[in-house]
Design an enzyme around this catalytic site. Structure first.
Site, PDB file in Angstrom:
ATOM      1  N   CYS A  54       0.810  -1.183  -0.184  1.00 11.94           N
ATOM      2  CA  CYS A  54       0.106  -0.062  -0.300  1.00 11.94           C
ATOM      3  C   CYS A  54       0.594   1.452   0.055  1.00 11.94           C
ATOM      4  O   CYS A  54       1.608   1.338   1.033  1.00 11.94           O
ATOM      5  CB  CYS A  54      -0.843  -0.168   1.338  1.00 11.94           C
ATOM      6  SG  CYS A  54      -1.702   1.324   1.191  1.00 11.94           S
ATOM      7  N   TYR A  86      -7.472   4.985  -8.738  1.00 13.30           N
ATOM      8  CA  TYR A  86      -6.944   4.609  -7.849  1.00 13.30           C
ATOM      9  C   TYR A  86      -8.517   2.933  -7.299  1.00 13.30           C
ATOM     10  O   TYR A  86      -7.902   1.690  -7.455  1.00 13.30           O
ATOM     11  CB  TYR A  86      -7.607   5.498  -6.615  1.00 13.30           C
ATOM     12  CG  TYR A  86      -7.107   4.473  -5.652  1.00 13.30           C
ATOM     13  CD1 TYR A  86      -5.970   3.985  -5.358  1.00 13.30           C
ATOM     14  CD2 TYR A  86      -8.163   4.312  -4.536  1.00 13.30           C
ATOM     15  CE1 TYR A  86      -5.565   2.925  -4.100  1.00 13.30           C
ATOM     16  CE2 TYR A  86      -8.314   2.833  -3.544  1.00 13.30           C
ATOM     17  CZ  TYR A  86      -7.084   2.893  -2.677  1.00 13.30           C
ATOM     18  OH  TYR A  86      -6.938   1.630  -1.986  1.00 13.30           O
ATOM     19  N   GLU A  98       1.426  -0.423  -7.321  1.00 11.31           N
ATOM     20  CA  GLU A  98       1.270   0.927  -5.939  1.00 11.31           C
ATOM     21  C   GLU A  98       2.998   1.141  -6.523  1.00 11.31           C
ATOM     22  O   GLU A  98       3.562   0.440  -5.215  1.00 11.31           O
ATOM     23  CB  GLU A  98       0.244   0.704  -4.617  1.00 11.31           C
ATOM     24  CG  GLU A  98      -1.160   1.279  -5.260  1.00 11.31           C
ATOM     25  CD  GLU A  98      -1.984   0.811  -3.699  1.00 11.31           C
ATOM     26  OE1 GLU A  98      -1.319   1.236  -2.935  1.00 11.31           O
ATOM     27  OE2 GLU A  98      -3.486   0.230  -3.834  1.00 11.31           O
ATOM     28  N   ASP A 133      -3.115  -7.259   1.947  1.00  5.88           N
ATOM     29  CA  ASP A 133      -4.037  -6.903   0.748  1.00  5.88           C
ATOM     30  C   ASP A 133      -3.316  -7.880   0.263  1.00  5.88           C
ATOM     31  O   ASP A 133      -1.874  -7.586   0.006  1.00  5.88           O
ATOM     32  CB  ASP A 133      -3.116  -5.503   1.116  1.00  5.88           C
ATOM     33  CG  ASP A 133      -2.992  -4.670   1.755  1.00  5.88           C
ATOM     34  OD1 ASP A 133      -4.066  -4.637   2.631  1.00  5.88           O
ATOM     35  OD2 ASP A 133      -2.198  -3.859   2.582  1.00  5.88           O
ATOM     36  N   CYS A 201      -2.458   1.529   8.097  1.00  2.00           N
ATOM     37  CA  CYS A 201      -0.788   1.491   7.171  1.00  2.00           C
ATOM     38  C   CYS A 201      -1.021  -0.322   6.769  1.00  2.00           C
ATOM     39  O   CYS A 201      -0.194  -0.458   8.630  1.00  2.00           O
ATOM     40  CB  CYS A 201      -0.072   2.065   7.869  1.00  2.00           C
ATOM     41  SG  CYS A 201       1.502   1.471   7.401  1.00  2.00           S
ATOM     42  N   CYS A 210      19.062  -5.118   7.093  1.00  2.00           N
ATOM     43  CA  CYS A 210      19.573  -5.732   5.444  1.00  2.00           C
ATOM     44  C   CYS A 210      20.289  -5.097   5.667  1.00  2.00           C
ATOM     45  O   CYS A 210      21.134  -4.221   6.505  1.00  2.00           O
ATOM     46  CB  CYS A 210      18.465  -4.472   4.863  1.00  2.00           C
ATOM     47  SG  CYS A 210      19.535  -4.251   2.648  1.00  2.00           S
TER      48      CYS A 210
END
Length: 219
Positions: A54, A86, A98, A133, A201, A210
C-alpha cells in the site's frame, strides 16, 4: 476465490482497462516539504521508484528519511492503463503497481540507503500481496533509472536473500525492471498519512535487517 485469483493475475495489454488520455488531477506541492510535486527539480538530484505494498505507508517510510529526500510522490506504474484511477487499479485490470517516486540528493543520501528502507519495511517474498492486501498492485518491485541502479539493486537483492534464507524465509519475488511511465495518483493519496496520521498502513517487515549502505554511487 475466483475474484481473489483474478486480482493476483496480471492482465494483458488486450484485456486491460482502456484508461484515458487526460492525467488525473493531483497536488501541486508536497504536503510536508512544500516543494513542487512534479518538478522541475534542482540539478544534481536523482530519481528512484519502488513498490512495496500500500503506497500510503510506503511513501511515509521514504519521506521520514529526511535529509537528502527532495520530494516523494505516490502513483501507478508497471501496467497497461494510461492515467488509471485508484478504483481501476484496485480491480486488478490495469496491471499497475502502487509505487512511490523518490527524488533525492545522492550527495546526502545514497541509493543503497533507499534500498535498505525498501527491503526492511515489507516482506518481499509474498508475490502478488503484502500481508492482508492482495492484488497485483501490491507486488514488490524496484524500478531502475540507470544501469548503475540496476546493478546496485541486483546486488542488494542477492545479499538480502541470504539474510532472509538464514531466517527461514522463502525466495524473493521482487521484480527489478527499467522504470516504466509513472502516473501520479489522485490528490488525496499524496502524503496521505501526513494528512491522516492514524490512517491505514498495512506494511510490515520481516524483522530481518538489510546490510548497511555501501555508499556505491548509483547515478
Amino acid at each position: 476465490m475466483l475474484f481473489s485469483r483474478k486480482k493476483t493475475e496480471m492482465p494483458t495489454r488486450e484485456t486491460a482497462l482502456a484508461g484515458r488520455s487526460v492525467p488525473l488531477r493531483t497536488a501541486d506541492e508536497h504536503f510536508i516539504f512544500g516543494r513542487p510535486l512534479k518538478g522541475p527539480y534542482p540539478d544534481g538530484l536523482e530519481t528512484a521508484m519502488f513498490g512495496l505494498g500500500c503506497f500510503w505507508g510506503a511513501e511515509r517510510k521514504f519521506w521520514q528519511l529526511g535529509a537528502g529526500i527532495w520530494v516523494t510522490a505516490v502513483g501507478y506504474a508497471g501496467g497497461f492503463t494510461p492515467n488509471a484511477t485508484y478504483e481501476e487499479v484496485c480491480t486488478g485490470r490495469t496491471g499497475h503497481n502502487e509505487v512511490v517516486l523518490v527524488v533525492f540528493d545522492p550527495k546526502v543520501i545514497s541509493y543503497d540507503a533507499l534500498l535498505k528502507t525498501f527491503w526492511e519495511n515489507h516482506n518481499p517474498t509474498q508475490g502478488m500481496r503484502q500481508g492482508n492486501d492482495v492484488g497485483t498492485q501490491y507486488r514488490s518491485g524496484i524500478y531502475v533509472f540507470s544501469d548503475a541502479q540496476r546493478k546496485t539493486a541486483e546486488a542488494s537483492k542477492a545479499s538480502f536473500q541470504e539474510r532472509l534464507s538464514s531466517a527461514g524465509f522463502g525466495r524473493i519475488t521482487t521484480e527489478i525492471l527499467p522504470a516504466p511511465e509513472f502516473f501520479f495518483a489522485e490528490d488525496y493519496h499524496q502524503q496521505y498519512l501526513a494528512k491522516v496520521p492514524h490512517g491505514y498502513c498495512g506494511l510490515g517487515g520481516t524483522g530481518v535487517t538489510c546490510a548497511a549502505p555501501t555508499g556505491v554511487d548509483a547515478a
